[in-house]
Design an enzyme around this catalytic site. Structure first.
Site, PDB file in Angstrom:
ATOM      1  N   GLU A 140       4.233  -3.697  -8.449  1.00 62.19           N
ATOM      2  CA  GLU A 140       3.577  -3.361  -7.172  1.00 62.19           C
ATOM      3  C   GLU A 140       2.047  -3.362  -7.294  1.00 62.19           C
ATOM      4  O   GLU A 140       1.353  -2.582  -6.650  1.00 62.19           O
ATOM      5  CB  GLU A 140       4.140  -2.070  -6.578  1.00 62.19           C
ATOM      6  CG  GLU A 140       5.646  -2.237  -6.331  1.00 62.19           C
ATOM      7  CD  GLU A 140       6.252  -1.270  -5.366  1.00 62.19           C
ATOM      8  OE1 GLU A 140       5.551  -0.807  -4.457  1.00 62.19           O
ATOM      9  OE2 GLU A 140       7.458  -0.996  -5.519  1.00 62.19           O
TER      10      GLU A 140
ATOM     11  N   GLY B 116       4.103   1.247  -0.932  1.00 66.38           N
ATOM     12  CA  GLY B 116       4.895   1.187  -2.165  1.00 66.38           C
ATOM     13  C   GLY B 116       4.137   1.770  -3.346  1.00 66.38           C
ATOM     14  O   GLY B 116       4.717   2.434  -4.210  1.00 66.38           O
ATOM     15  N   ARG B 117       2.821   1.524  -3.367  1.00 72.89           N
ATOM     16  CA  ARG B 117       2.015   1.999  -4.505  1.00 72.89           C
ATOM     17  C   ARG B 117       1.992   3.528  -4.558  1.00 72.89           C
ATOM     18  O   ARG B 117       1.886   4.104  -5.642  1.00 72.89           O
ATOM     19  CB  ARG B 117       0.602   1.397  -4.412  1.00 72.89           C
ATOM     20  CG  ARG B 117       0.633  -0.080  -4.769  1.00 72.89           C
ATOM     21  CD  ARG B 117      -0.607  -0.858  -4.392  1.00 72.89           C
ATOM     22  NE  ARG B 117      -0.363  -2.280  -4.656  1.00 72.89           N
ATOM     23  CZ  ARG B 117      -1.130  -3.278  -4.219  1.00 72.89           C
ATOM     24  NH1 ARG B 117      -2.203  -3.021  -3.507  1.00 72.89           N
ATOM     25  NH2 ARG B 117      -0.814  -4.529  -4.505  1.00 72.89           N
TER      26      ARG B 117
ATOM     27  N   ASP C   2       0.847  -1.211   0.000  1.00 72.52           N
ATOM     28  CA  ASP C   2       0.000   0.000   0.000  1.00 72.52           C
ATOM     29  C   ASP C   2       0.878   1.254   0.000  1.00 72.52           C
ATOM     30  O   ASP C   2       0.599   2.218  -0.708  1.00 72.52           O
ATOM     31  CB  ASP C   2      -0.925   0.015   1.227  1.00 72.52           C
ATOM     32  CG  ASP C   2      -2.023  -1.029   1.126  1.00 72.52           C
ATOM     33  OD1 ASP C   2      -2.445  -1.331  -0.013  1.00 72.52           O
ATOM     34  OD2 ASP C   2      -2.432  -1.558   2.171  1.00 72.52           O
TER      35      ASP C   2
END
Ligand code: CAA
Length: 390
Positions: free
Chosen positions: A373, A252-253, A250
């Protein structure tokens, strides 16, 4: 009463002095040190280690790790600002940083024990060591819970067996966060996360992938063959690995969305500069409405994407649920980047197709933001699940 910088949902769009400083520092560094090397990084397929060290010396590799662990102690919004700037110059360099920060520093910060933070977080936050996140496998990407890499309890440790695929920083990392299945029947509830150091017997780097874009970052297969990991290297609870992976993604996005904004901005800025120089039919091509409308759409979409990134980062900073906001930011920003890159190549015309100009690199780099991702299809799935909950 809302101020002029506040949106209807209460997000303050004014950056703090600290955030502005992080943005300015990253912008100057990206312009002076990264951009001049971006073409070579892509062509030679390598982000020079000294460039990573320079980013580390500015605090970017431990941007939101506390200062007590050698980090810069900044917030997720500062990280998004820095990501946009680095990726505006070079998406390969950007993903080396984000795989390390979002996917390794972040889970260690949130789920690591004090002993694990002392041992692993500190060298990662200072950039003395580089990290990678090993979730995907040859036969499980979007369906992450279907992983086959196994973890078997054995005395005072664990034994890992299996193969991980598509691992960004896989060849260059010193420390990997590795997800493995303790009990396939338990599906996602049987997954555990481990901290595995390079040099651990049974852990080896396999095939290096050749990619369409982000060619300067290494993407490798990792092999585990009777790889013994001490119990002290279990990250979080055994069985909590899947939630660790998804909550990490979450965050990383948000940084991949910021990367997409950076790439899209590169497309807009390079297109503008070119269109102001290039002449056709007796005038600069920027004077044609056909070009102006492309530029106007790019500028508008980039601003909208950036707002989604800032909202998601702000929610993360507030400790609020950001699953939906992160997925929306990534879905929209990656789409914007791909479209901006296509228009950038089109504005450059024949030159857009040549490796002498940056347009084709942006075109190749943009595509991955719709895949890694979490693909755009998975983002849609996450968004739908979240809005159906309400
Ligand atoms: N945070 C924490 N927990 C979460 C979560 C989240 N964001 N989303 C779901 N969960 C929990 C659920 O609540 C559920 O918990 P319970 O067991 O308590 O009920 C559990 O996880 C399982 O949830 P689902 O049944 O929804 O799980 P699923 O198997 O159907 O998968 C998915 C859901 C959204 C498709 C998920 O698998 C996913 O995000 N897939 C994409 C994987 C991905 O992004 N891979 C990228 C690889 S890494 C990479 O690309 C790095 C790089 O190289 C740069």
């Amino acid at each position: 009463m809302a101020t002029t910088t506040e949106t209807a949902t209460g997000f303050d769009l004014a950056l703090s002095e600290e955030q502005e400083l992080a943005q300015r520092t990253a912008r100057d560094f990206a312009r002076e040190k990264v951009l001049p090397r971006a073409h070579d990084i892509d062509e030679q397929g390598k982000v020079p280690r000294e460039l990573i060290t320079e980013m580390a010396s500015l605090g970017f590799l431990g941007i939101y790790a506390p200062e007590s662990y050698g980090g810069a102690g900044l917030d997720a919004l500062s990280y998004a600002l820095v990501s946009e700037e680095i990726n505006r110059a070079c998406a390969s360099t950007g993903v080396v940083m984000s795989s390390h920060v979002s996917l390794v520093v972040d889970p260690l910060l949130h789920y690591g024990s004090d002993a694990q933070k002392d041992r692993f977080l500190r060298p990662l936050a200072t950039g003395a060591k580089l990290g990678c996140f090993a979730l995907s496998e040859p036969a499980s990407g979007s369906d992450a819970a279907a992983m086959r890499t196994s973890a078997r309890r054995d005395g005072d440790g664990w034994v890992l067996n299996g193969t991980k695929n598509f691992i960004t920083n896989g060849a260059s990392a010193d420390i990997a966060i590795v997800f493995a299945q303790m009990d396939p029947k338990a599906r996602h509830r049987g997954i555990a996360a481990f901290i595995v150091e390079k040099g651990t017997p049974g852990f080896s780097v396999g095939k290096l992938e050749h990619k369409l874009g982000i060619r300067g970052s290494d993407t490798a297969q990792l092999n585990f063959q009777d790889c013994r990991v001490p119990a002290a290297n279990l990250l979080g609870e055994a069985g909590a690995g899947f939630k660790i992976a998804l909550s990490t993604l979450d965050g990383g996005r948000i940084s991949i969305a910021a990367q997409a904004v950076g790439i899209a901005r590169a497309c807009l800025e390079d297109s503008l500069a070119y269109a102001k120089e290039r002449e056709a039919f007796g005038k600069k091509i920027v004077e044609f409405q056909a070009i102006q409308w492309k530029l106007a759409d790019m500028a508008t979409e980039i601003d909208a994407a950036r707002l989604l990134v800032w909202r998601a980062a702000t929610l993360k900073d507030r400790g609020e649920d950001h699953i939906l906001a992160a997925a929306q930011a990534k879905l929209f920003a990656s789409d914007v980047a791909v479209r901006a890159a296509r228009e950038c190549v089109q504005i450059f015309g024949g030159y857009g197709y040549l490796t002498d100009f940056p347009a084709e690199r942006h075109y190749r780099d943009a595509k991955i933001t719709e895949i890694y991702e979490g693909t755009s299809e998975i983002m849609n799935l996450v968004i739908a699940e979240e809005i159906l909950k309400e």
